[in-house]
Design a protein around this motif. Structure first.
Motif, mmCIF file in Angstrom:
data_model
loop_
_atom_site.group_PDB
_atom_site.id
_atom_site.type_symbol
_atom_site.label_atom_id
_atom_site.label_comp_id
_atom_site.label_asym_id
_atom_site.label_seq_id
_atom_site.Cartn_x
_atom_site.Cartn_y
_atom_site.Cartn_z
ATOM 1 N N TYR A 1 -2.709 -0.645 -4.856
ATOM 2 C CA TYR A 1 -3.876 -0.493 -4.092
ATOM 3 C C TYR A 1 -4.917 -1.575 -4.433
ATOM 4 N N ARG B 1 1.262 4.506 -2.215
ATOM 5 C CA ARG B 1 1.252 5.974 -1.850
ATOM 6 C C ARG B 1 2.496 6.672 -2.422
ATOM 7 N N ASN C 1 0.775 -1.065 0.131
ATOM 8 C CA ASN C 1 0.001 -0.016 -0.183
ATOM 9 C C ASN C 1 0.904 1.239 -0.160
ATOM 10 N N ASN D 1 -7.775 3.229 -0.288
ATOM 11 C CA ASN D 1 -7.031 4.020 -1.234
ATOM 12 C C ASN D 1 -7.449 3.381 -2.680
ATOM 13 N N CYS D 2 -7.883 2.273 -2.755
ATOM 14 C CA CYS D 2 -8.570 1.856 -4.216
ATOM 15 C C CYS D 2 -9.839 2.377 -4.660
ATOM 16 N N ALA E 1 -5.575 -0.018 1.972
ATOM 17 C CA ALA E 1 -5.764 -0.384 0.421
ATOM 18 C C ALA E 1 -7.065 -0.171 -0.123
#
Length: 249
Positions: A100, A81, A77, A114-115, A111
């Motif tokens: 992600y 970033r 992850n 973020n995904c 993740a």
């Protein structure tokens, strides 16, 4: 093969961990160099933050990659970033989204969040708000701590804006309240915003303080601008004052 770290007693390791930031960083580096994925991920974060060691984003990314190669999901992850934000490398949204997705599919709540963000905004992938909402629900259901709170806040935004789901301000309000209670600074602000819009500015003010105390400077600046232009008169006065009080700590 034994390493110097293997030869140290638990008490000796505990003493080094409780020492100065430099001592902790040196110990974590020994573990990283010995091939321990968790130590590699932690040392990468130390290099990224400049904690006990000179800040070095390119080196941080290398350590994250080493840990990710050993299937450390948070490290993967963090590789994402780094690619997303250009920490130690040229920004690459597609690579970030791939990191992600893989970590999310393997169950990491951060993740998943973020995904979902990548899918919602079309960063590195084709925009797909329905798929983003699915990942947010997964993070909210399976995640914990701040990752869960941030996912719930984002679900609230979907309900408020009618993205991939019918617009439902009550559902949005419930999400924002949960996210605020979970410690997400945006959730705190959104909860306060909804309370003030419903006429309960007094209840909103402590949440504005908390939002500022948890948030970063760019967030506080945007929040102040929003409050100063709000249709809620008390937000333009008491709300701004509460926000700035929280920012000052």
């Amino acid at each position: 093969m034994a390493t110097d770290l293997d030869r140290q007693t638990p008490d000796a390791i505990a003493a080094r961990l409780s020492g100065s930031p430099e001592e902790r960083a040196a110990l974590i580096r020994e573990g990283a160099e010995a091939g321990l994925a968790e130590a590699q991920a932690v040392y990468g974060q130390m290099l990224l933050d400049g904690e006990g060691v000179a800040r070095d984003p390119p080196a941080a990314l290398r350590w994250f990659m080493k840990a990710a190669a050993q299937h450390h999901l948070m490290a993967l992850n963090m590789v994402g970033r780094c690619y997303e934000l250009g920490w130690g490398t040229t920004p690459d949204q597609e690579k970030a989204a791939d990191c992600y997705r893989v970590a999310a599919e393997r169950g990491l709540d951060w993740a998943m969040y973020n995904c979902a963000t990548s899918l919602a905004l079309g960063h590195g992938v084709r925009e797909n708000k329905a798929a983003a909402l699915e990942w947010l629900h997964a993070a909210a259901a399976r995640g914990s701590g701040l990752a869960r709170a941030k996912a719930i806040n984002f679900v609230g935004s979907f309900h408020e804006d009618g993205w991939a789901t019918p617009r439902d301000l009550r559902a949005a309000s419930r999400c924002y309240a949960k996210a605020a209670e979970g410690g997400d600074f945006r959730g705190c602000f959104n909860h306060a915003r909804m309370l003030g819009t419903d006429g309960d500015v007094a209840a909103a003010l402590p949440w504005l303080e908390r939002a500022a105390s948890l948030g970063n400077a760019p967030f506080v600046a945007k929040a102040e601008a929003w409050l100063a232009a709000s249709d809620v008169v008390a937000f333009r006065t008491d709300g701004v004052a509460a926000l700035l009080k929280g920012a000052r700590g």
